[in-house]
Design an enzyme around this catalytic site. Structure first.
Site, PDB file in Angstrom:
ATOM      1  N   ASP A  44       0.812  -1.228   0.000  1.00 60.02           N
ATOM      2  CA  ASP A  44       0.000   0.000   0.000  1.00 60.02           C
ATOM      3  C   ASP A  44       0.839   1.269   0.000  1.00 60.02           C
ATOM      4  O   ASP A  44       0.443   2.295   0.565  1.00 60.02           O
ATOM      5  CB  ASP A  44      -0.965   0.020   1.209  1.00 60.02           C
ATOM      6  CG  ASP A  44      -1.883  -1.182   1.207  1.00 60.02           C
ATOM      7  OD1 ASP A  44      -2.236  -1.665   0.122  1.00 60.02           O
ATOM      8  OD2 ASP A  44      -2.238  -1.658   2.312  1.00 60.02           O
ATOM      9  N   GLY A  58      -4.519  -4.405  -3.664  1.00 64.09           N
ATOM     10  CA  GLY A  58      -5.512  -3.372  -3.959  1.00 64.09           C
ATOM     11  C   GLY A  58      -4.743  -2.135  -4.366  1.00 64.09           C
ATOM     12  O   GLY A  58      -4.066  -1.538  -3.541  1.00 64.09           O
ATOM     13  N   HIS A  59      -4.771  -1.815  -5.650  1.00 64.64           N
ATOM     14  CA  HIS A  59      -3.994  -0.685  -6.162  1.00 64.64           C
ATOM     15  C   HIS A  59      -4.951   0.421  -6.607  1.00 64.64           C
ATOM     16  O   HIS A  59      -5.825   0.186  -7.434  1.00 64.64           O
ATOM     17  CB  HIS A  59      -3.112  -1.133  -7.337  1.00 64.64           C
ATOM     18  CG  HIS A  59      -2.107  -2.179  -6.954  1.00 64.64           C
ATOM     19  ND1 HIS A  59      -1.328  -2.839  -7.849  1.00 64.64           N
ATOM     20  CD2 HIS A  59      -1.755  -2.664  -5.741  1.00 64.64           C
ATOM     21  CE1 HIS A  59      -0.539  -3.699  -7.214  1.00 64.64           C
ATOM     22  NE2 HIS A  59      -0.787  -3.613  -5.936  1.00 64.64           N
ATOM     23  N   LYS A 115       1.938   2.097  -5.044  1.00 59.57           N
ATOM     24  CA  LYS A 115       2.505   1.513  -6.281  1.00 59.57           C
ATOM     25  C   LYS A 115       1.606   1.784  -7.477  1.00 59.57           C
ATOM     26  O   LYS A 115       2.076   2.112  -8.565  1.00 59.57           O
ATOM     27  CB  LYS A 115       2.690  -0.018  -6.135  1.00 59.57           C
ATOM     28  CG  LYS A 115       3.655  -0.428  -5.054  1.00 59.57           C
ATOM     29  CD  LYS A 115       3.702  -1.933  -4.889  1.00 59.57           C
ATOM     30  CE  LYS A 115       2.434  -2.531  -4.352  1.00 59.57           C
ATOM     31  NZ  LYS A 115       2.109  -2.182  -2.960  1.00 59.57           N
ATOM     32  N   GLN A 137       2.033  -6.113  -3.274  1.00 62.91           N
ATOM     33  CA  GLN A 137       2.511  -6.248  -1.891  1.00 62.91           C
ATOM     34  C   GLN A 137       3.809  -5.443  -1.688  1.00 62.91           C
ATOM     35  O   GLN A 137       4.000  -4.458  -2.381  1.00 62.91           O
ATOM     36  CB  GLN A 137       2.705  -7.727  -1.513  1.00 62.91           C
ATOM     37  CG  GLN A 137       1.402  -8.485  -1.301  1.00 62.91           C
ATOM     38  CD  GLN A 137       0.739  -8.933  -2.588  1.00 62.91           C
ATOM     39  OE1 GLN A 137       1.377  -9.512  -3.455  1.00 62.91           O
ATOM     40  NE2 GLN A 137      -0.544  -8.692  -2.714  1.00 62.91           N
TER      41      GLN A 137
HETATM   42  P1  GDP Z   1      -0.700   0.261  -3.570  1.00 61.74           P
HETATM   43  O1  GDP Z   1      -1.288  -1.006  -3.045  1.00 61.74           O
HETATM   44  O2  GDP Z   1       0.773   0.340  -3.303  1.00 61.74           O
HETATM   45  O3  GDP Z   1      -1.021   0.523  -5.007  1.00 61.74           O
HETATM   46  O4  GDP Z   1      -1.342   1.443  -2.706  1.00 61.74           O
HETATM   47  P2  GDP Z   1      -2.902   1.610  -2.330  1.00 61.74           P
HETATM   48  O5  GDP Z   1      -3.633   2.087  -3.520  1.00 61.74           O
HETATM   49  O6  GDP Z   1      -3.412   0.401  -1.627  1.00 61.74           O
HETATM   50  O7  GDP Z   1      -2.800   2.721  -1.192  1.00 61.74           O
HETATM   51  C1  GDP Z   1      -2.223   3.970  -1.434  1.00 61.74           C
HETATM   52  C2  GDP Z   1      -3.282   5.056  -1.199  1.00 61.74           C
HETATM   53  O8  GDP Z   1      -2.635   6.306  -1.131  1.00 61.74           O
HETATM   54  C3  GDP Z   1      -4.285   5.164  -2.314  1.00 61.74           C
HETATM   55  O9  GDP Z   1      -5.519   5.543  -1.777  1.00 61.74           O
HETATM   56  C4  GDP Z   1      -3.712   6.277  -3.195  1.00 61.74           C
HETATM   57  O10 GDP Z   1      -4.701   6.973  -3.941  1.00 61.74           O
HETATM   58  C5  GDP Z   1      -3.122   7.174  -2.157  1.00 61.74           C
HETATM   59  N1  GDP Z   1      -1.939   7.942  -2.552  1.00 61.74           N
HETATM   60  C6  GDP Z   1      -0.905   7.584  -3.351  1.00 61.74           C
HETATM   61  N2  GDP Z   1       0.039   8.553  -3.372  1.00 61.74           N
HETATM   62  C7  GDP Z   1      -0.417   9.545  -2.576  1.00 61.74           C
HETATM   63  C8  GDP Z   1       0.136  10.790  -2.156  1.00 61.74           C
HETATM   64  O11 GDP Z   1       1.249  11.195  -2.513  1.00 61.74           O
HETATM   65  N3  GDP Z   1      -0.640  11.531  -1.298  1.00 61.74           N
HETATM   66  C9  GDP Z   1      -1.862  11.115  -0.857  1.00 61.74           C
HETATM   67  N4  GDP Z   1      -2.533  11.891  -0.023  1.00 61.74           N
HETATM   68  N5  GDP Z   1      -2.389   9.948  -1.228  1.00 61.74           N
HETATM   69  C10 GDP Z   1      -1.667   9.153  -2.058  1.00 61.74           C
HETATM   70  P1  IMO Z   2      -0.840  -4.239  -2.195  1.00 59.45           P
HETATM   71  O1  IMO Z   2      -0.394  -4.785  -3.519  1.00 59.45           O
HETATM   72  C1  IMO Z   2      -0.886  -4.622   2.142  1.00 59.45           C
HETATM   73  C2  IMO Z   2      -0.850  -8.704   3.775  1.00 59.45           C
HETATM   74  C3  IMO Z   2      -2.086  -9.144   4.531  1.00 59.45           C
HETATM   75  C4  IMO Z   2      -1.424 -10.063   5.552  1.00 59.45           C
HETATM   76  C5  IMO Z   2      -0.323 -10.745   4.742  1.00 59.45           C
HETATM   77  C6  IMO Z   2      -0.700 -12.113   4.189  1.00 59.45           C
HETATM   78  O2  IMO Z   2      -2.134  -3.522  -2.220  1.00 59.45           O
HETATM   79  O3  IMO Z   2       0.263  -3.462  -1.555  1.00 59.45           O
HETATM   80  P2  IMO Z   2      -2.278 -12.859   2.186  1.00 59.45           P
HETATM   81  O4  IMO Z   2      -3.750 -12.682   1.983  1.00 59.45           O
HETATM   82  O5  IMO Z   2      -1.440 -12.283   1.107  1.00 59.45           O
HETATM   83  O6  IMO Z   2      -1.910 -14.293   2.480  1.00 59.45           O
HETATM   84  O7  IMO Z   2      -1.963 -12.053   3.537  1.00 59.45           O
HETATM   85  O8  IMO Z   2      -0.048  -9.877   3.655  1.00 59.45           O
HETATM   86  N1  IMO Z   2      -1.101  -8.205   2.389  1.00 59.45           N
HETATM   87  C7  IMO Z   2      -1.064  -6.913   2.059  1.00 59.45           C
HETATM   88  N2  IMO Z   2      -0.892  -5.810   2.803  1.00 59.45           N
HETATM   89  N3  IMO Z   2      -1.011  -4.511   0.806  1.00 59.45           N
HETATM   90  C8  IMO Z   2      -1.150  -5.618   0.042  1.00 59.45           C
HETATM   91  O9  IMO Z   2      -1.131  -5.563  -1.311  1.00 59.45           O
HETATM   92  C9  IMO Z   2      -1.230  -6.883   0.651  1.00 59.45           C
HETATM   93  N4  IMO Z   2      -1.385  -8.149   0.197  1.00 59.45           N
HETATM   94  C10 IMO Z   2      -1.286  -8.943   1.270  1.00 59.45           C
HETATM   95  O10 IMO Z   2      -2.724  -8.059   5.147  1.00 59.45           O
HETATM   96  O11 IMO Z   2      -0.805  -9.314   6.554  1.00 59.45           O
HETATM   97 MG    MG Z   3      -2.817  -1.653  -1.788  1.00 64.04          MG
END
Ligand code: GDP
Ligand code: IMO
Ligand code: MG
Length: 424
Positions: free
Chosen positions: A13, A40-41, A16, A223
């Site tokens: 999270d 979840g991206h 990416k 991840q």
């Molecule tokens: P990922 O799993 O690495 O793709 O990240 P996620 O989408 O799960 O979580 C990142 C969250 O931060 C998302 O809601 C993005 O829209 C948000 N985000 C990304 N970059 C920034 C930033 O520079 N500032 C803020 N406020 N939000 C950001």
């Molecule tokens: P993105 O791509 C954050 C975490 C779960 C748990 C551990 C194992 O959005 O960054 P699993 O279901 O993979 O066997 O769970 O990994 N986890 C993540 N945490 N972002 C993710 O993906 C994750 N994918 C798995 O919360 O701790």
């Molecule tokens: Mg994510």
């Protein structure tokens, strides 16, 4: 042209999705290499928010070839639902392919994920319960079902039936739960296979050919490094290899294709699920960052655990991924939280200072973070459009992170949108 990789360098999270979407505007091919719908991206584009689980974050560009490599585990109803949702919003899938070697997440994997978590009780991992671990277990055990099987009904029936029956014995005889209806599952999945059949193609070949033609290739990590099965906080990890090395095994390309590895980080740290987190905050500052940063899981909605930026895990990530640069997101979230801390080392109870991330949870449990403290900032920086526009305290903070990580910071995020990314 040397390919680029984007990996997460904390516990997932890190933003990416946003970085991939930005870089995808200049790429011809975007490829996912590992993980499944546990990811979840989030991508924000033209005021619209897209939440992607399995589909590569390059999908918003119609000209980009979007690929799912052999190292990904595919949940068929989940990917079809995602495709349907995106199609309703005008996204096309005429340049989208899944490798036939990618494994299929079956309902018994999801069932067994939940049951093994329940069995672990207080020692549970806090998985996303998407069946990811049990699916990779079958892959390693050499009994998994692959996308090739799914799109060939007779092959699928013959392989899935005995496997499903064996899983039912685990479900009923070990865990004492109700067995699944294997025949109904097989017929349901054959229908999914019919819909997915047009999207099956050899990703290793497609990427190799694109590379030979001089196309720009971008590998999308899911991840993060500390969730890596080998280099993460085992056993509190996921069951794949999110580090850059996973790109090669997860797509069927050699390391010589890769020229650049960009690590996505947050300006602080978050983690969902259980496991060690040395810089975790349990006070009002942590709550403020969670609220301001809307730190709730994209996938499961769980509140994310919050902590200060950890230079020790970052250096671990720089080394394990061979990072050539960092993208530091969410600097804007730190506005108004007061003074900022950066962990530069760990100290054990006996006074020993550790610069490198320890391998064992037992050793880690003895460690306390060593912090350096910096003045905070109150300005709203979400409107900044160049690095120079940032307040001096922000520039100093980024310079400190760069020094601690021993890696150049090439991008700084001040908001979720494409134009809120400051390139240096
Ligand atoms: P990922 O799993 O690495 O793709 O990240 P996620 O989408 O799960 O979580 C990142 C969250 O931060 C998302 O809601 C993005 O829209 C948000 N985000 C990304 N970059 C920034 C930033 O520079 N500032 C803020 N406020 N939000 C950001
Ligand atoms: P993105 O791509 C954050 C975490 C779960 C748990 C551990 C194992 O959005 O960054 P699993 O279901 O993979 O066997 O769970 O990994 N986890 C993540 N945490 N972002 C993710 O993906 C994750 N994918 C798995 O919360 O701790
Ligand atoms: Mg994510």
């Amino acid at each position: 042209m040397p390919a680029k990789v984007v990996v997460g360098v904390q516990w997932g999270d890190e933003g990416k999705g946003k970085i991939i979407d930005i870089l995808a505007s200049r790429a011809d091919v975007v490829v996912r290499a590992q993980g499944g719908n546990n990811a979840g991206h989030t991508v924000e584009s033209n005021g619209q928010v897209y939440k992607l689980r399995l589909i590569p974050s390059g999908i918003l560009y119609p000209e980009t070839l979007c690929l799912i490599g052999c190292g990904v585990v595919v949940n068929p109803p989940s990917i079809l639902e995602e495709m349907d949702e995106l199609a309703k919003r005008g996204i096309q899938f005429d340049k989208f392919y899944i490798d036939p070697r990618a494994h299929v997440v079956m309902p018994w994997h999801i069932e067994l994920d939940g049951l093994s978590e329940k069995f672990r009780g207080n020692n549970d991992i806090g998985t996303t319960r998407r069946g990811i671990g049990p699916c990779y277990m079958d892959k390693s055990e050499r009994s998994g079902l692959r996308m090739y099987d799914l799109v060939h009904p007779e092959v699928f029936r013959a392989k899935a039936k005995p496997l499903g029956e064996l899983k039912n014995r685990f479900i009923s005889e070990i865990y004492g739960e109700k067995p699944l209806d294997v025949d109904a599952i097989i017929e349901e999945y054959i229908e999914y296979g019919k819909r997915l059949a047009p999207y099956i193609a050899d990703v290793s070949v497609l990427v190799y050919e694109a590379n030979k033609q001089g196309k720009e290739i971008l590998f999308e990590g899911a991840q993060g490094t500390l969730l890596d099965l080998d280099m993460g906080t085992y056993p509190f990890v996921t069951s794949s290899n999110p580090i850059s090395g996973g790109v090669c095994t997860g797509t069927g390309v050699g390391p010589t294709m890769i020229g650049e590895v960009i690590g996505a980080a947050k300006a602080y740290t978050t983690r969902v699920g259980k496991g060690p987190f040395p810089t975790e905050l349990f006070d009002a500052v942590g709550d403020t960052i969670r609220e301001r940063g809307n730190e709730f899981g994209t996938n499961t909605g769980r509140p994310r655990r919050i902590g200060w930026f950890d230079g020790v895990i970052l250096r671990h990530a720089v080394r394990a991924n061979g990072l050539t640069g960092l993208a530091v997101n969410k600097l804007d979230t730190l506005s108004g939280v007061g003074s900022l801390k950066v962990c530069v080392a760990y100290q054990k109870k006996d006074g020993t200072v550790l610069k490198n991330y320890p391998a064992s949870l037992e050793e880690l449990a003895e460690c306390e973070p060593v912090y350096e403290e910096f003045p905070g900032f109150d300005e709203d920086i979400t409107g900044c459009r160049s690095f120079d526009e940032l307040p001096q305290v922000c520039k100093d903070y980024i310079a400190k992170l760069e020094e601690v990580c021993e890696c150049p910071i090439k991008m700084v995020g001040v908001g979720p949108a494409r134009d809120q990314n400051l390139e240096r």
